[in-house]
Scaffold this motif. Structure first.
Motif, PDB file in Angstrom:
ATOM      1  N   LEU A  25       0.794  -1.222   0.000  1.00 61.86           N
ATOM      2  CA  LEU A  25       0.000   0.000   0.000  1.00 61.86           C
ATOM      3  C   LEU A  25       0.831   1.279   0.000  1.00 61.86           C
ATOM      4  N   VAL A  26       2.149   1.193   0.245  1.00 58.26           N
ATOM      5  CA  VAL A  26       2.975   2.385   0.110  1.00 58.26           C
ATOM      6  C   VAL A  26       3.385   2.601  -1.342  1.00 58.26           C
ATOM      7  N   ALA A  27       3.018   1.676  -2.217  1.00 61.26           N
ATOM      8  CA  ALA A  27       3.379   1.805  -3.630  1.00 61.26           C
ATOM      9  C   ALA A  27       2.572   2.916  -4.296  1.00 61.26           C
ATOM     10  N   VAL A  28       3.111   3.413  -5.395  1.00 59.93           N
ATOM     11  CA  VAL A  28       2.399   4.429  -6.166  1.00 59.93           C
ATOM     12  C   VAL A  28       1.063   3.884  -6.640  1.00 59.93           C
ATOM     13  N   ARG A  29       1.108   2.694  -7.195  1.00 58.66           N
ATOM     14  CA  ARG A  29      -0.120   2.056  -7.677  1.00 58.66           C
ATOM     15  C   ARG A  29      -0.205   0.678  -7.042  1.00 58.66           C
ATOM     16  N   PRO A  30      -0.736   0.593  -5.841  1.00 57.88           N
ATOM     17  CA  PRO A  30      -0.784  -0.695  -5.135  1.00 57.88           C
ATOM     18  C   PRO A  30      -1.715  -1.680  -5.811  1.00 57.88           C
ATOM     19  N   ASP A  31      -1.461  -2.947  -5.572  1.00 51.53           N
ATOM     20  CA  ASP A  31      -2.321  -4.017  -6.066  1.00 51.53           C
ATOM     21  C   ASP A  31      -3.443  -4.215  -5.054  1.00 51.53           C
ATOM     22  N   LEU A  32      -4.590  -3.599  -5.329  1.00 56.17           N
ATOM     23  CA  LEU A  32      -5.684  -3.645  -4.365  1.00 56.17           C
ATOM     24  C   LEU A  32      -6.341  -5.018  -4.282  1.00 56.17           C
ATOM     25  N   SER A  33      -6.057  -5.887  -5.253  1.00 54.38           N
ATOM     26  CA  SER A  33      -6.606  -7.239  -5.170  1.00 54.38           C
ATOM     27  C   SER A  33      -6.019  -7.994  -3.981  1.00 54.38           C
ATOM     28  N   MET A  34      -4.851  -7.537  -3.487  1.00 51.07           N
ATOM     29  CA  MET A  34      -4.241  -8.171  -2.317  1.00 51.07           C
ATOM     30  C   MET A  34      -5.091  -7.999  -1.070  1.00 51.07           C
ATOM     31  N   LEU A  35      -6.007  -7.024  -1.090  1.00 53.82           N
ATOM     32  CA  LEU A  35      -6.819  -6.759   0.091  1.00 53.82           C
ATOM     33  C   LEU A  35      -8.071  -7.614   0.161  1.00 53.82           C
ATOM     34  N   ILE A  36      -8.392  -8.307  -0.918  1.00 49.07           N
ATOM     35  CA  ILE A  36      -9.640  -9.066  -0.957  1.00 49.07           C
ATOM     36  C   ILE A  36      -9.649 -10.110   0.162  1.00 49.07           C
ATOM     37  N   GLY A  37     -10.745 -10.132   0.928  1.00 54.04           N
ATOM     38  CA  GLY A  37     -10.861 -11.079   2.030  1.00 54.04           C
ATOM     39  C   GLY A  37      -9.924 -10.770   3.173  1.00 54.04           C
ATOM     40  N   THR A  38      -9.567  -9.506   3.327  1.00 51.58           N
ATOM     41  CA  THR A  38      -8.639  -9.011   4.357  1.00 51.58           C
ATOM     42  C   THR A  38      -7.253  -9.625   4.247  1.00 51.58           C
ATOM     43  N   ALA A  39      -6.921 -10.171   3.065  1.00 47.94           N
ATOM     44  CA  ALA A  39      -5.570 -10.646   2.746  1.00 47.94           C
ATOM     45  C   ALA A  39      -5.043 -11.659   3.757  1.00 47.94           C
ATOM     46  N   GLY A  40      -5.931 -12.440   4.332  1.00 51.90           N
ATOM     47  CA  GLY A  40      -5.487 -13.469   5.258  1.00 51.90           C
ATOM     48  C   GLY A  40      -5.199 -12.984   6.662  1.00 51.90           C
ATOM     49  N   VAL A  41      -5.515 -11.714   6.958  1.00 55.39           N
ATOM     50  CA  VAL A  41      -5.296 -11.187   8.302  1.00 55.39           C
ATOM     51  C   VAL A  41      -6.404 -11.720   9.213  1.00 55.39           C
ATOM     52  N   LYS A  42      -6.007 -12.337  10.311  1.00 52.16           N
ATOM     53  CA  LYS A  42      -6.984 -12.910  11.235  1.00 52.16           C
ATOM     54  C   LYS A  42      -7.488 -11.836  12.203  1.00 52.16           C
ATOM     55  N   PRO A  43      -8.734 -11.976  12.668  1.00 54.68           N
ATOM     56  CA  PRO A  43      -9.265 -11.016  13.645  1.00 54.68           C
ATOM     57  C   PRO A  43      -8.405 -10.960  14.902  1.00 54.68           C
ATOM     58  N   MET A  44      -8.217  -9.757  15.431  1.00 58.17           N
ATOM     59  CA  MET A  44      -7.433  -9.572  16.640  1.00 58.17           C
ATOM     60  C   MET A  44      -8.204 -10.115  17.838  1.00 58.17           C
ATOM     61  N   PRO A  45      -7.607 -10.963  18.663  1.00 57.56           N
ATOM     62  CA  PRO A  45      -8.292 -11.460  19.877  1.00 57.56           C
ATOM     63  C   PRO A  45      -8.710 -10.293  20.773  1.00 57.56           C
TER      64      PRO A  45
END
Length: 365
Positions: free
Chosen positions: A268-288
């Motif tokens: 996301l710091v890229a000039v033109r980020p690949d927003l498809s990487m964010l689909i489905g929260t990109a594998g980030v699990k919910p914080m306990p």
């Protein structure tokens, strides 16, 4: 001190050592730029000004908008980083308190944009000054050109960031004050810049409109969408402090998500980020919820110590969860779903802070 991340973004915020965690704000992914060709032989024919294409104009507009957001984020972050150095424990470092860039801090058409919009050239210029830092106190200004440090000339050109790190890192690690020579208004000025103790976290603006914030143990990123949603400086401080607290408490390592979140930040710091990487929260699990509550508690103390109001914290997080519930992919609540539990912690923490403020007790969790 860390001057250069792997994308080439330059920060003079931290000065403990050249390999320390970078603190500052960076927006665009940079690639090494080729050196400028040697000047052509001057002819008697006046050259026409370069044609500004639609792509160049769009790049200039985007750069202008993102730099404005970056500056605001850095301004809000300053008191949080400086006033909470003791709460950041072993993640605090000595810093100079400013960022510096040249046109090679950007890539492709953004080199042209940096020249046209920001007037950047080959020399490193102060891009922003951290509020409350030693640099701010001695009057360092945005636009000052870096000339020398302790009598050593600072490099210019495409590799200036990396080479400057090698010069400045050892100097600031070994001294409480740096003798800095800057060029301002066509003449050199000498400044004695005290180093400042602060939390050693790099602060980024994410080039995306999803409403989210990320931390990977070393960095904090707020997306453009989150800044626009938050609106007020107090609300931005709530979000920044929450992820600073996650870093201080080591939650990225605890949940084994440092690499995953770090990859999102890198993108996301890229000039033109690949927003498809964010689909489905990109594998980030919910914080306990226990970890989220611990970060809420610490972050509110950080907010209060930085001079921001804690009174609106509950309403802000509730508004965010209502407008962007956990069902919204790539949103903050999807990654932090324990809203009811968090609001209970926030209520107790705000009450404790009020009590300590009224009785003039130290604001320590």
């Amino acid at each position: 001190m860390n001057m250069t991340n792997k994308f080439g973004t330059f920060s003079l915020a931290l000065a403990a050592a050249a390999a320390a965690a970078l603190t500052g704000c960076s927006t665009f992914q940079s690639q090494p730029a080729a050196p400028e060709p040697a000047p052509a032989v001057v002819s008697s024919v006046t050259e026409a000004p370069p044609v500004v294409t639609a792509r160049m104009a769009a790049a200039r507009q985007q750069l202008s908008q993102m730099v404005a957001l970056q500056d605001r984020l850095y301004r809000v972050a300053g008191p949080l980083l400086i006033n909470n150095a003791d709460l950041c424990r072993n993640q605090a470092r000595n810093l100079l308190g400013f960022t510096a860039k040249n046109k090679y801090s950007y890539s492709g058409e953004f080199v042209d944009a940096a020249q046209a919009v920001l007037n950047y050239g080959d020399r490193l210029e102060v891009a922003s000054v951290l509020a409350g830092s030693g640099a701010a106190r001695v009057g360092l200004r945005k636009g000052d050109v870096l000339v020398a440090a302790d009598g050593k000339l600072l490099p210019v050109g495409a590799n200036a960031e990396t080479e400057a790190a090698a010069v400045l890192g050892p100097l600031v690690a070994a001294n409480r004050v740096l003798n800095l020579t800057v060029s301002r208004g066509g003449s050199n000025q000498q400044l004695r810049v005290p180093v400042t103790r602060a939390c050693a976290f790099k602060i980024d603006i994410g080039n995306a409109d999803n409403i989210n914030a990320y931390s990977d143990g070393q960095r904090v990123m707020i997306t453009r969408g989150m800044v626009n949603f938050a609106q007020s400086d107090d609300a931005i401080a709530y979000v920044l402090a929450k992820d600073i607290a996650h870093n201080v408490l080591g939650h990225a390592a605890t949940t084994k998500q440092a690499y995953t979140v770090g990859s999102i930040i890198d993108n996301l710091v890229a000039v033109r980020p690949d927003l498809s990487m964010l689909i489905g929260t990109a594998g980030v699990k919910p914080m306990p919820q226990e970890l989220d509550g611990a970060a809420d508690n610490l972050s509110l103390y950080m907010v209060a110590r930085a001079g921001y109001s804690v009174e609106g914290a509950r309403a802000f997080w509730q508004r965010l969860a209502t407008q962007y519930p956990a069902s919204v992919l790539n949103g903050y609540t999807a990654n932090h779903p324990a809203v009811a539990y968090r609001l209970g912690v926030i209520d107790k923490t705000v009450s404790a802070i009020r009590s300590k403020q009224s009785s003039k007790q130290p604001l320590v969790p």
